[in-house]
Design a protein around this motif. Structure first.
Motif, PDB file in Angstrom:
ATOM      1  N   THR A  34       0.931  -1.244   0.051  1.00  0.00           N
ATOM      2  CA  THR A  34       0.102  -0.043  -0.152  1.00  0.00           C
ATOM      3  C   THR A  34       0.833   1.306   0.105  1.00  0.00           C
ATOM      4  OG1 THR A  34      -1.903   0.954   0.985  1.00  0.00           O
ATOM      5  CG2 THR A  34      -0.271   0.082   2.359  1.00  0.00           C
ATOM      6  N   GLY A  35       0.272   2.269  -0.053  1.00  0.00           N
ATOM      7  CA  GLY A  35       0.929   3.670  -0.209  1.00  0.00           C
ATOM      8  C   GLY A  35       1.271   4.100   1.113  1.00  0.00           C
ATOM      9  N   LEU A  36       2.581   4.874   1.078  1.00  0.00           N
ATOM     10  CA  LEU A  36       2.911   5.300   2.451  1.00  0.00           C
ATOM     11  C   LEU A  36       3.582   6.916   2.153  1.00  0.00           C
ATOM     12  CD1 LEU A  36       3.790   5.448   5.546  1.00  0.00           C
ATOM     13  CD2 LEU A  36       5.852   4.138   4.645  1.00  0.00           C
ATOM     14  N   THR A  37       3.024   7.912   3.012  1.00  0.00           N
ATOM     15  CA  THR A  37       3.585   9.181   2.600  1.00  0.00           C
ATOM     16  C   THR A  37       4.370   9.497   3.876  1.00  0.00           C
ATOM     17  OG1 THR A  37       1.322   9.687   1.623  1.00  0.00           O
ATOM     18  CG2 THR A  37       2.660  11.586   2.399  1.00  0.00           C
ATOM     19  N   ALA A  38       5.611  10.080   3.594  1.00  0.00           N
ATOM     20  CA  ALA A  38       6.420  10.388   4.669  1.00  0.00           C
ATOM     21  C   ALA A  38       6.586  11.731   5.323  1.00  0.00           C
ATOM     22  CB  ALA A  38       7.915   9.984   4.215  1.00  0.00           C
ATOM     23  N   ASP A  39       6.815  11.737   6.558  1.00  0.00           N
ATOM     24  CA  ASP A  39       6.690  13.104   7.345  1.00  0.00           C
ATOM     25  C   ASP A  39       5.847  14.218   6.915  1.00  0.00           C
ATOM     26  OD1 ASP A  39       9.750  13.070   8.584  1.00  0.00           O
ATOM     27  OD2 ASP A  39      10.029  12.217   6.647  1.00  0.00           O
ATOM     28  N   THR A  40       4.613  13.544   7.354  1.00  0.00           N
ATOM     29  CA  THR A  40       3.629  14.564   6.911  1.00  0.00           C
ATOM     30  C   THR A  40       3.501  15.682   7.882  1.00  0.00           C
ATOM     31  OG1 THR A  40       2.364  12.733   6.056  1.00  0.00           O
ATOM     32  CG2 THR A  40       0.814  14.469   6.799  1.00  0.00           C
ATOM     33  N   THR A  41       2.874  16.993   7.557  1.00  0.00           N
ATOM     34  CA  THR A  41       2.844  17.865   8.489  1.00  0.00           C
ATOM     35  C   THR A  41       1.367  18.541   8.392  1.00  0.00           C
ATOM     36  OG1 THR A  41       3.809  19.474   7.135  1.00  0.00           O
ATOM     37  CG2 THR A  41       5.125  18.616   8.321  1.00  0.00           C
ATOM     38  N   MET A  42       0.545  18.166   7.583  1.00  0.00           N
ATOM     39  CA  MET A  42      -0.860  18.322   7.476  1.00  0.00           C
ATOM     40  C   MET A  42      -1.903  17.132   7.021  1.00  0.00           C
ATOM     41  SD  MET A  42      -0.768  21.847   5.491  1.00  0.00           S
ATOM     42  CE  MET A  42      -2.399  22.166   5.342  1.00  0.00           C
ATOM     43  N   LEU A  43      -2.996  16.945   7.995  1.00  0.00           N
ATOM     44  CA  LEU A  43      -3.725  15.752   7.623  1.00  0.00           C
ATOM     45  C   LEU A  43      -5.213  16.079   7.388  1.00  0.00           C
ATOM     46  CD1 LEU A  43      -2.614  13.324  10.273  1.00  0.00           C
ATOM     47  CD2 LEU A  43      -2.183  12.866   7.923  1.00  0.00           C
ATOM     48  N   ASP A  44      -5.696  15.687   6.271  1.00  0.00           N
ATOM     49  CA  ASP A  44      -7.198  15.745   6.201  1.00  0.00           C
ATOM     50  C   ASP A  44      -7.820  14.674   5.459  1.00  0.00           C
ATOM     51  OD1 ASP A  44      -9.689  17.231   6.534  1.00  0.00           O
ATOM     52  OD2 ASP A  44      -9.180  18.718   5.397  1.00  0.00           O
ATOM     53  N   VAL A  45      -9.120  14.647   5.360  1.00  0.00           N
ATOM     54  CA  VAL A  45      -9.799  13.544   4.732  1.00  0.00           C
ATOM     55  C   VAL A  45     -10.760  14.178   4.228  1.00  0.00           C
ATOM     56  CG1 VAL A  45     -11.475  12.907   6.804  1.00  0.00           C
ATOM     57  CG2 VAL A  45     -10.492  11.154   5.275  1.00  0.00           C
ATOM     58  N   ASP A  46     -11.253  13.559   2.872  1.00  0.00           N
ATOM     59  CA  ASP A  46     -12.235  13.827   1.954  1.00  0.00           C
ATOM     60  C   ASP A  46     -13.399  12.766   2.500  1.00  0.00           C
ATOM     61  OD1 ASP A  46     -14.273  13.908   0.245  1.00  0.00           O
ATOM     62  OD2 ASP A  46     -12.790  14.135  -1.631  1.00  0.00           O
ATOM     63  N   PRO A  47     -14.473  13.342   3.056  1.00  0.00           N
ATOM     64  CA  PRO A  47     -15.283  12.191   3.711  1.00  0.00           C
ATOM     65  C   PRO A  47     -16.131  11.489   2.455  1.00  0.00           C
ATOM     66  CG  PRO A  47     -16.058  14.572   4.215  1.00  0.00           C
ATOM     67  CD  PRO A  47     -14.929  14.616   3.570  1.00  0.00           C
ATOM     68  N   GLU A  48     -16.467  12.087   1.338  1.00  0.00           N
ATOM     69  CA  GLU A  48     -17.065  11.564   0.348  1.00  0.00           C
ATOM     70  C   GLU A  48     -16.215  10.487  -0.195  1.00  0.00           C
ATOM     71  OE1 GLU A  48     -19.755  13.688  -1.946  1.00  0.00           O
ATOM     72  OE2 GLU A  48     -20.387  13.852   0.408  1.00  0.00           O
ATOM     73  N   LYS A  49     -15.037  10.704  -0.608  1.00  0.00           N
ATOM     74  CA  LYS A  49     -14.124   9.747  -1.296  1.00  0.00           C
ATOM     75  C   LYS A  49     -13.441   8.757  -0.229  1.00  0.00           C
ATOM     76  CE  LYS A  49     -13.469  12.354  -5.343  1.00  0.00           C
ATOM     77  NZ  LYS A  49     -12.574  13.812  -5.664  1.00  0.00           N
ATOM     78  N   ARG A  50     -13.551   9.305   1.252  1.00  0.00           N
ATOM     79  CA  ARG A  50     -12.952   8.530   2.161  1.00  0.00           C
ATOM     80  C   ARG A  50     -11.408   8.529   1.744  1.00  0.00           C
ATOM     81  NH1 ARG A  50     -17.135   6.229   5.227  1.00  0.00           N
ATOM     82  NH2 ARG A  50     -15.636   5.444   6.765  1.00  0.00           N
TER      83      ARG A  50
END
Lengths: 341, 272
Positions: free
Chosen positions: A117-133
């Protein structure tokens, strides 16, 4: 993919204590879980960690998936990875967050490979699109000059490592209720190919820069190594970690591992003092996400004032000694000690 | 000992320029270099070889001009190098990259068994550090990340002892060989390359493999197609609020600052 539900946070434990970044991720994960209307779970691995599960719930988790095993006493990639992969395959989370610490990054990289699966490194902002999850994990790219939002559309769980001191932990609530699910993981010490022989703590450093709560950083404006002692003095007074610009390190006033900026450490402390630092982009990309920035510089046009919360225009050698005195008075008034450990 | 070092050609991010209007990278502004952490990885491999004997092989993935970083590695002390280069690899994220490199490693392994794989801690253009552990998982050897010292190596007993950097100090870890290490810069110092290495590097022609040369490969796992992550959008980083300038006499400035800090006093942790 449709069946993947829920937000997971890897709970990193050192010496029986939960790492700050894991609590911060429970705070950030709580928001994502509420937006998606799914439970938030902490993944707790170790030996004799049962008592920690209550803390994970207090900080926002609905569920704690726990594996308690002697082989998990100290972090090792192969043991932890095996346990985490088994849990993820069984319960199928849709989002899985880890602290961007040495262990968190190591574990997430191995787990992502096994789960394809995909992995994003060293994230500093997180959000989620509830429609597309869809998890929107943003991180500085190319030395921090731009932010990139990374998406993982077709694979689950969507995974990210998140930098410490960027997200906010919730206030612990002892009345929160949650469920602890203990997993039986088959692990044999004889099957492990690595062994931790010894753990050596280096106490000389007040705190690792990346983890520091308060940083006092100095630049060329401090004149020479002797002038730079003022930076050390202020840091000592308020229990802060010392940092410096590339110029300072190259001049030999500070060792390499205390360099902040594009070619050094990226830091996100609560409070950052930039003293005698002009604010070249090199330096600014490494500290601009600090919560409160206090800059002291003689030049009123110095670019550091563009990113500073409060900017004091003036001579550091006049201002800092007075500041030290004021802090000493304040600390005395508040009870005599200041500590972030 | 047969040591394979994975290296990457990267734009020198120290001098790279961003076009502030389009938020895109001006690649022409930055020269392509051997990723600095990888240079330390090659140097460490050469040091181990000087103790145990053996061969240092370098492996890279990239466009044809990335042969330059293999030649640079030979200059530092590698014996030979392979570049895997193919349009099918383009657009790979860390998962697809570790897959392609592990396939090349398997091919190298067929010729001569690999005892140790070394990578840099991360590449300075992507800053992820995810490819090294990914390769280790794919070829099923233990990864040890953030290594600052190779303390002991015993090729007869197939054991290695290393120091792994931690948040506050380090761990001493023993591992079976083969294993994969990712190294920090402090693991060694890179001095000037010896003259014979420079001459060898100048003449050296790395071997270039395409996908077809790698044997059995699942093309669906390569390049953009094999990459679960995509870049959604690019934007300018949010600026911290503020810019409140306090001028005047130092005593007055401090007074005002302390007043402002009183509102933020929770940021300081006082212990009673």
């Amino acid at each position: 993919m449709e069946e993947n539900r829920g937000i997971w946070v890897f709970i990193e434990v050192t010496d029986g204590k939960v790492e700050g970044v894991s609590l911060e991720l429970l705070g950030a994960g709580r928001k994502l879980a509420d937006k998606l209307e799914v439970p938030l779970a902490g993944v707790l691995l170790g030996h004799d960690v049962r008592k920690i599960s209550a803390k994970v719930i207090e900080y926002g988790a609905d569920i704690v998936y726990m594996a308690d095993h002697a082989v998990l006493e100290l972090y090792r990639t192969e043991a932890f990875m095996k346990a985490v992969v088994a849990m993820a395959e069984k319960y199928k989370p849709e989002i899985f967050l880890y602290g961007a610490t040495p262990n968190g990054k190591d574990l997430a990289s191995a787990v992502a490979t096994d789960l394809s699966t995909g992995l994003t490194a060293d994230t500093t902002m997180l959000d989620v699109d509830p429609e597309k999850r869809l998890l929107e994990a943003s991180r500085p790219a190319f030395g921090g000059n731009i932010m990139a939002t990374i998406l993982c559309k077709k694979h689950r769980p969507q995974m990210a490592t998140v930098r410490p001191k960027v997200m906010k932990a919730l206030e612990p609530d002892a009345s929160r209720k949650g469920e602890v699910i203990e997993e039986e993981i088959h692990l044999e010490e004889s099957e492990m190919r690595t062994k931790v022989l010894q753990i050596v703590k280096e106490t000389t450093k007040t705190a690792n820069l990346a983890e520091a709560h308060v940083i006092v950083a100095g630049g060329k404006g401090m004149g020479d190594k002797n002038g730079f002692m003022l930076i050390h003095e202020l840091a000592k007074t308020i229990g802060a970690t010392v940092g410096g610009t590339r110029d300072v390190v190259e001049a030999g006033w500070l060792p390499h591992d205390q360099q902040i900026g594009q070619t050094g450490e990226t830091v996100t402390p609560k409070i950052y003092f930039a003293i005698g630092i002009s604010g070249a982009i090199q330096h600014v990309v490494g500290m601009k996400n600090s919560e409160l920035i206090i800059a002291i510089n003689k030049d009123p046009d110095a670019p550091i004032f563009d990113v500073a919360t409060y900017g004091l225009v003036g001579d550091a050698f006049e201002i800092v000694p007075q500041l030290i005195e004021k802090f000493k008075e304040l600390i005395k008034e508040k009870g005599g000690e200041i500590s972030y450990v | 000992m047969h040591i394979v070092v994975c290296v990457k050609q990267v734009p020198d991010t120290k001098i790279i320029k961003i076009n502030p209007k389009t938020n895109t990278l001006d690649r022409r502004s930055a020269p392509a270099i051997l990723n600095p952490y990888d240079a330390h990885a090659v140097q460490e491999a050469a040091r181990i070889k000087s103790r145990t004997g053996g061969t240092v092989t370098v492996l890279s993935m990239g466009p044809p001009q990335a042969v330059a970083v293999i030649k640079k590695s030979v200059e530092i002390g590698a014996d030979r190098g392979y570049l895997i280069s193919d349009r099918a690899f383009a657009g790979a994220d860390t998962l697809a990259t570790s897959y392609a490199l592990s396939k090349a490693l398997e091919k190298i392994e067929q010729e001569s068994p690999v005892d140790l794989v070394i990578c840099g801690k991360h590449a300075i253009d992507g800053d992820t550090g995810q490819v090294g552990p990914g390769i280790a998982r794919r070829i099923d050897i233990p990864p040890i990340t953030n290594v600052i010292e190779v303390s002991k190596i015993n090729s007869d007993e197939k054991k290695i002892v290393v120091k792994r950097k931690q948040l506050n100090g380090y761990e001493l870890i023993e591992s079976q060989i083969p294993c994969l290490l990712t190294v920090e810069k402090e693991i060694n110092d890179i001095g000037y390359s010896p003259m014979p290495n420079m001459i060898k590097a100048a003449r050296y022609e790395p071997v270039i493999w395409s996908v077809a040369d790698l044997g059995e490969v699942d093309r669906a796992q390569l390049g953009l197609k094999g990459s679960p992550t995509i870049v959604g959008k690019m934007f300018s980083p949010p600026r911290p609020e503020g810019g409140k300038k306090i001028e005047g006499e130092p005593t007055e400035q401090i007074k005002e600052l302390m007043k402002l800090l009183e509102e933020k006093i929770d940021l300081f942790c006082f212990k009673a």
